[in-house]
Design a protein around this motif. Structure first.
Motif, PDB file in Angstrom:
ATOM      1  N   TRP A 135      79.523  48.875 -37.330  1.00 13.57           N
ATOM      2  CA  TRP A 135      78.191  48.818 -36.188  1.00 13.57           C
ATOM      3  C   TRP A 135      78.608  50.089 -35.674  1.00 13.57           C
TER       4      TRP A 135
ATOM      5  N   TYR B 290      73.381  46.760 -33.788  1.00 13.25           N
ATOM      6  CA  TYR B 290      73.861  45.159 -33.985  1.00 13.25           C
ATOM      7  C   TYR B 290      72.602  44.742 -34.135  1.00 13.25           C
ATOM      8  N   ASP B 291      72.180  43.564 -34.652  1.00 15.53           N
ATOM      9  CA  ASP B 291      71.516  42.264 -33.877  1.00 15.53           C
ATOM     10  C   ASP B 291      72.168  41.603 -33.055  1.00 15.53           C
TER      11      ASP B 291
ATOM     12  N   LYS C  40      73.713  43.551 -39.181  1.00 18.09           N
ATOM     13  CA  LYS C  40      73.666  44.125 -39.272  1.00 18.09           C
ATOM     14  C   LYS C  40      74.356  45.707 -39.533  1.00 18.09           C
TER      15      LYS C  40
END
Length: 372
Positions: A173, A178-179, A358
């Motif tokens: 990441w 990122y989620d 993600k």
């Protein structure tokens, strides 16, 4: 002329450890291992009490051209009901003949030890330590406790008849990409776990000895179904824990606990490779120690090194809570990037969870095998 000799003296051991520094001296992504850590791993690690290892150096025309270790891991064979051997610590110039001599030496040594099934590798000494040949993701430096090798190693290994056993995936990441669903739901997740008397807390460094005893039990239960897993005995886990204690950050060493029973944990480590990369030939003395001490606060990456929950407590939200807490603190502390890994390519449950937040599968490592 190619000659392979067993390492038997202090000088040869030093040459064995130092060879990669010379091999990769012009590689911008190479990170030297700390000399003292490699020396102790090869000579003092509790692994040597119950298993066998022999390191070898290859010379071509009088110059060091490669290295390898032959490994007999009795714990692996007993746990998995196998009779396998391993190779590790493999480094070599781009020369098929040198590689062939090294691998043949390992095969002969393992045969003498009574191995009858497969040779697996690279592992240093098992999947509990750095392992896997880098096969994708050569455009960045390895993160702490990851392996590294040049792309041509793939051909060197495969030309010796080794075939893929399984791939290991590392995920990346960058920044805030990122989620953060698990962060947004963190309070809800924590409340749900609380109804089952499960809480997430930081490791207690003041009671680290007792914490380590409980964590070893969880480690050996949470990963026991993974391909190639080898349970760690008390001494081996204590050795690892002692080393990790020197570099771990309590904010990123999280324990899931139910009424005093540890049922899972998550561990993220600062990427000290960002400092080790600047320490010439892995020597902390005379100046390397100062680089280490002065640059700790400049580390901008973390590695999610381990995250596991024991059977019976999975799919309750503990994994999401551990991830959510790590992500939240990653953001609060201002880190710029993170790696999670590695994960087995066939671990669909955890891989899908990482994809959902993600994670980018940016590096791939491969374990190889060959019938002996």
């Amino acid at each position: 002329m190619i000659e392979v000799i067993p390492v038997s003296s202090k000088k040869e051991l030093t040459d064995f450890i130092d060879f990669p520094h010379d091999l990769y001296k012009n590689d911008p992504y190479y990170v030297p291992e700390l000399f003292i850590a490699q020396r102790d791993l090869l000579t003092k690690h509790p692994f040597h009490k119950h298993n066998s290892l022999q390191t070898f150096i290859a010379y071509k025309d009088g110059k060091i051209a490669g290295r390898i270790a032959a490994i007999l891991n009795n714990a692996h064979n007993e746990f998995n009901k196998r009779n396998d051997g391993f190779f590790g610590f493999f480094d070599c110039i781009d020369d098929d003949d040198v590689a062939a001599e090294l691998f043949n030496t390992v095969k002969n040594w393992l045969k003498e030890k009574g191995v009858t099934q497969k040779i697996i590798g690279p592992v240093n000494f098992s999947t509990n330590e750095p392992c896997g040949l880098l096969v994708e993701g050569f455009d960045s430096s390895p993160v702490l406790m990851d392996t590294y090798n040049a792309p041509y190693y793939i051909n060197l290994v495969e030309k010796q008849g080794y075939q893929k056993q399984i791939d290991l995936i590392s995920w990346n990441w960058e920044g805030q990409n990122y989620d953060d669903k698990s962060v947004r739901l963190l309070t809800t997740l924590q409340e749900r776990l609380k109804r089952n008397n499960i809480l997430i807390r930081n490791v207690n460094l003041k009671d680290f000895k007792n914490e380590t005893i409980k964590l070893r039990e969880v480690y050996n239960k949470a990963w026991d179904q993974n391909t190639g897993f080898v349970p760690m005995n008390d001494e081996e886990f204590d050795y690892l824990a002692k080393d990790l204690k020197l570099i771990l950050d309590p904010d990123f060493c999280l324990i899931a606990e139910q009424e005093g029973k540890i049922v899972g944990f998550g561990l993220a480590l600062p990427d000290y490779n960002q400092i080790f990369k600047t320490i010439k030939r892995g020597r902390l003395l005379p100046t390397g120690i100062f680089k280490l001490l002065l640059n700790k606060k400049k580390i901008s990456r973390i590695r999610i090194y381990a995250l596991g929950v024991i059977e019976g407590y999975r799919k309750m939200g503990i994994e999401a809570c551990l991830y959510g807490t790590i992500i939240k603190r990653y953001k609060e502390r201002g880190f710029k990037c993170a790696e999670a890994g590695w994960t087995l390519e066939n671990n669909i449950l955890i891989n899908n969870a990482i994809i959902a937040i993600k994670g980018d599968p940016y590096k791939k490592y491969r374990l190889y095998e060959k019938d002996i």
